[in-house]
Design a protein around this motif. Structure first.
Motif, PDB file in Angstrom:
ATOM      1  N   LYS A  48       4.684   1.036   0.988  1.00  0.00           N
ATOM      2  CA  LYS A  48       4.953   0.090   2.073  1.00  0.00           C
ATOM      3  C   LYS A  48       4.459  -1.320   1.744  1.00  0.00           C
ATOM      4  O   LYS A  48       3.273  -1.491   1.418  1.00  0.00           O
ATOM      5  N   GLU A  84     -11.114 -11.525  14.508  1.00  0.00           N
ATOM      6  CA  GLU A  84     -11.238 -11.250  15.946  1.00  0.00           C
ATOM      7  C   GLU A  84     -12.685 -11.369  16.445  1.00  0.00           C
ATOM      8  O   GLU A  84     -13.241 -10.393  16.954  1.00  0.00           O
ATOM      9  N   ILE A 120       0.874  -1.172   0.000  1.00  0.00           N
ATOM     10  CA  ILE A 120       0.000   0.000   0.000  1.00  0.00           C
ATOM     11  C   ILE A 120       0.911   1.222   0.000  1.00  0.00           C
ATOM     12  O   ILE A 120       1.765   1.364   0.878  1.00  0.00           O
ATOM     13  N   ILE A 151       3.078  -4.317   3.041  1.00  0.00           N
ATOM     14  CA  ILE A 151       2.442  -4.651   4.316  1.00  0.00           C
ATOM     15  C   ILE A 151       2.367  -6.164   4.498  1.00  0.00           C
ATOM     16  O   ILE A 151       2.613  -6.674   5.575  1.00  0.00           O
ATOM     17  N   ASN A 176      -0.980  -6.701  17.281  1.00  0.00           N
ATOM     18  CA  ASN A 176      -1.603  -5.578  16.561  1.00  0.00           C
ATOM     19  C   ASN A 176      -0.661  -5.106  15.460  1.00  0.00           C
ATOM     20  O   ASN A 176       0.535  -4.965  15.692  1.00  0.00           O
ATOM     21  N   GLY A 177      -1.232  -4.924  14.297  1.00  0.00           N
ATOM     22  CA  GLY A 177      -0.435  -4.414  13.183  1.00  0.00           C
ATOM     23  C   GLY A 177       0.350  -5.468  12.412  1.00  0.00           C
ATOM     24  O   GLY A 177       1.094  -5.139  11.489  1.00  0.00           O
ATOM     25  N   ALA A 178       0.179  -6.736  12.765  1.00  0.00           N
ATOM     26  CA  ALA A 178       0.936  -7.809  12.106  1.00  0.00           C
ATOM     27  C   ALA A 178       0.508  -8.003  10.655  1.00  0.00           C
ATOM     28  O   ALA A 178       1.279  -8.476   9.824  1.00  0.00           O
ATOM     29  N   GLY A 179      -0.757  -7.674  10.370  1.00  0.00           N
ATOM     30  CA  GLY A 179      -1.254  -7.836   8.995  1.00  0.00           C
ATOM     31  C   GLY A 179      -2.391  -8.825   8.881  1.00  0.00           C
ATOM     32  O   GLY A 179      -2.740  -9.252   7.784  1.00  0.00           O
ATOM     33  N   LYS A 180      -3.022  -9.160   9.993  1.00  0.00           N
ATOM     34  CA  LYS A 180      -4.120 -10.136   9.968  1.00  0.00           C
ATOM     35  C   LYS A 180      -5.312  -9.607   9.165  1.00  0.00           C
ATOM     36  O   LYS A 180      -5.789 -10.263   8.244  1.00  0.00           O
ATOM     37  N   THR A 181      -5.766  -8.417   9.534  1.00  0.00           N
ATOM     38  CA  THR A 181      -6.944  -7.866   8.858  1.00  0.00           C
ATOM     39  C   THR A 181      -6.655  -7.607   7.378  1.00  0.00           C
ATOM     40  O   THR A 181      -7.487  -7.898   6.518  1.00  0.00           O
ATOM     41  N   THR A 182      -5.480  -7.091   7.074  1.00  0.00           N
ATOM     42  CA  THR A 182      -5.132  -6.821   5.672  1.00  0.00           C
ATOM     43  C   THR A 182      -5.168  -8.122   4.858  1.00  0.00           C
ATOM     44  O   THR A 182      -5.701  -8.155   3.750  1.00  0.00           O
TER      45      THR A 182
HETATM   46  N1  LIG Z   1      -4.907   1.358   3.986  1.00  0.00           N
HETATM   47  C1  LIG Z   1      -3.729   1.325   4.613  1.00  0.00           C
HETATM   48  N2  LIG Z   1      -2.786   2.243   4.364  1.00  0.00           N
HETATM   49  C2  LIG Z   1      -1.579   2.213   4.974  1.00  0.00           C
HETATM   50  N3  LIG Z   1      -1.217   1.309   5.878  1.00  0.00           N
HETATM   51  C3  LIG Z   1      -2.106   0.351   6.183  1.00  0.00           C
HETATM   52  C4  LIG Z   1      -3.417   0.298   5.570  1.00  0.00           C
HETATM   53  N4  LIG Z   1      -4.078  -0.764   6.079  1.00  0.00           N
HETATM   54  C5  LIG Z   1      -3.238  -1.340   6.955  1.00  0.00           C
HETATM   55  N5  LIG Z   1      -2.058  -0.683   7.035  1.00  0.00           N
HETATM   56  C6  LIG Z   1      -0.900  -1.030   7.879  1.00  0.00           C
HETATM   57  O1  LIG Z   1      -0.632  -2.404   7.708  1.00  0.00           O
HETATM   58  C7  LIG Z   1      -0.207  -3.011   8.917  1.00  0.00           C
HETATM   59  C8  LIG Z   1      -1.095  -4.210   9.214  1.00  0.00           C
HETATM   60  O2  LIG Z   1      -2.390  -3.791   9.572  1.00  0.00           O
HETATM   61  P1  LIG Z   1      -3.565  -4.785   9.910  1.00  0.00           P
HETATM   62  O3  LIG Z   1      -4.774  -4.008  10.190  1.00  0.00           O
HETATM   63  O4  LIG Z   1      -3.639  -5.806   8.835  1.00  0.00           O
HETATM   64  O5  LIG Z   1      -3.026  -5.482  11.236  1.00  0.00           O
HETATM   65  P2  LIG Z   1      -3.757  -6.506  12.217  1.00  0.00           P
HETATM   66  O6  LIG Z   1      -2.843  -7.676  12.354  1.00  0.00           O
HETATM   67  O7  LIG Z   1      -5.133  -6.761  11.770  1.00  0.00           O
HETATM   68  O8  LIG Z   1      -3.752  -5.723  13.580  1.00  0.00           O
HETATM   69  P3  LIG Z   1      -4.855  -5.613  14.756  1.00  0.00           P
HETATM   70  O9  LIG Z   1      -4.566  -6.750  15.692  1.00  0.00           O
HETATM   71  O10 LIG Z   1      -4.536  -4.295  15.378  1.00  0.00           O
HETATM   72  O11 LIG Z   1      -6.214  -5.671  14.129  1.00  0.00           O
HETATM   73  C9  LIG Z   1      -0.273  -1.922   9.969  1.00  0.00           C
HETATM   74  O12 LIG Z   1       1.019  -1.408  10.125  1.00  0.00           O
HETATM   75  C10 LIG Z   1      -1.199  -0.877   9.352  1.00  0.00           C
HETATM   76  O13 LIG Z   1      -0.876   0.394   9.803  1.00  0.00           O
END
Ligand SMILES: Nc1ncnc2c1ncn2[C@@H]1O[C@H](COP(=O)(O)OP(=O)(O)OP(=O)(O)O)[C@@H](O)[C@H]1O
Ligand SMILES: [Mg+2]
Length: 303
Positions: free
Chosen positions: A18, A159, A15, A20, A40-46
């Motif tokens: 970066k 989650e 993205i 991700i 948090n922030g590992a990339g699960k949701t992405t």
């Molecule tokens: N649209 C976006 N633009 C820029 N960075 C993004 C975007 N979406 C996610 N990120 C970054 O990607 C990384 C992974 O985010 P993600 O939401 O996938 O993490 P997660 O594992 O789901 O965390 P959480 O446990 O907090 O839900 C984070 O550093 C986030 O800031």
């Protein structure tokens, strides 16, 4: 051979500038609960957003029920039910009317399926009440009911226990297991809590900074990691005996730590008692996600 219902190969997402998600691969089998564990922030949701077609992968492939999401998007999505972050529900409609709204968007699903999924998620008594009167746990269940309307093979929940109280969490866990066992669904669940994944999942992928650092059964991942914390009287004598039986660690505050081995724990306890040592405490301690991460990433801290 168990059937593969979801197959993810070298999935990447950049993205802006970066990267991700840096190449994630894993498979889900029929009837299995698979955990996606990471801080948090590992990339699960992405990753999940790519799997469910909310965002497009930069590269890599996803197959659901044998259909590639790039070439056969609609067939693939027919095999998938999901809730990403929060279920989208209309608060001023009843649970039933919410489900009806979604049924109308599906071609080969009738109203009888609403009755079925309502029963499945245990909302029969409240289904005609407005959703705004539901508890958080009930909303989650309704969200899952909605995800199940199209009889998917794969259910993806981001989650699912976020915000629930301990009783709600336990219920949700039992419910997810029930779906996998009785309906043969493959369920992908993300969480940042090891204890959660440990109690719920058959297998887990540990994700850190956009990469899977390990995929394994929960059993393997945690074998020999659990510890027993002992306390006894007299302390020195107990410590001496236990040290002759297994590796011990004196934490300096009146407790001795050993590895947890279910067969041996009872034996060690008996040997202490037989030697006249009174065992006053024996606590099993689950490993912290933090410790596991430190070990797997070689010193990487959880963000
Ligand atoms: N649209 C976006 N633009 C820029 N960075 C993004 C975007 N979406 C996610 N990120 C970054 O990607 C990384 C992974 O985010 P993600 O939401 O996938 O993490 P997660 O594992 O789901 O965390 P959480 O446990 O907090 O839900 C984070 O550093 C986030 O800031
Ligand atoms: Mg997330």
């Amino acid at each position: 051979m168990e059937k593969t219902t979801l197959s993810v190969r070298n999935l990447k997402k950049t993205i802006g500038k970066k990267e991700i998600i840096k190449g994630i691969s894993f498979d889900l089998k029929e009837g299995e609960v698979f955990g996606f564990l990471g801080p948090n922030g590992a990339g699960k949701t992405t990753t999940i957003r790519m799997l469910v077609g909310l965002i497009k992968p930069t590269s890599g492939s996803v197959e659901i029920g044998g259909y590639n999401i790039e070439n056969h998007f609609f067939e693939a999505m027919k095999n998938l039910g999901c809730i990403v972050e929060n279920p989208e529900l209309y608060p001023y409609l009843s649970g039933w009317d919410n489900l009806l709204h979604f049924v109308r968007m599906l071609d080969d699903v009738g109203e009888e399926r609403i009755t079925e999924v309502t029963q499945l998620v245990g909302l029969t008594d409240r289904i005609h009440d407005k959703v705004k009167t539901y508890s958080l746990g009930m909303r989650q269940r309704l969200g899952i009911a909605q995800a199940l309307l199209g009889r998917p093979k794969v259910l993806i929940l981001d989650e699912p226990t976020n915000g629930l109280d301990p009783a709600g969490i336990r219920e949700m866990r039992q419910f997810i297991r029930f779906l996998a066992e009785s309906e043969g669904l493959s369920v992908l669940v993300s969480s940042h809590l090891l204890s959660e994944i440990q109690l719920l999942c058959d297998r887990v992928a540990i994700i850190s900074k956009g990469k899977v650092i390990r995929t394994d059964t929960v059993e393997h991942l945690l074998s020999n990691r659990e510890q027993l914390i002992w306390s006894f009287e007299p302390f020195e004598k107990g410590k001496e005996i236990l040290s002759s039986l297994t590796k011990t660690e004196d934490s300096g505050d009146g407790f001795i730590r050993t590895e947890y081995e279910s067969e041996k724990a009872a034996l060690w306890n008996k040997q202490l008692v037989d030697a006249g040592v009174k065992v006053t405490e024996m606590n099993r301690k689950l490993p912290a996600l933090e410790d596991l991460f430190l070990e797997l990433t070689g010193g990487d801290k959880i963000d």
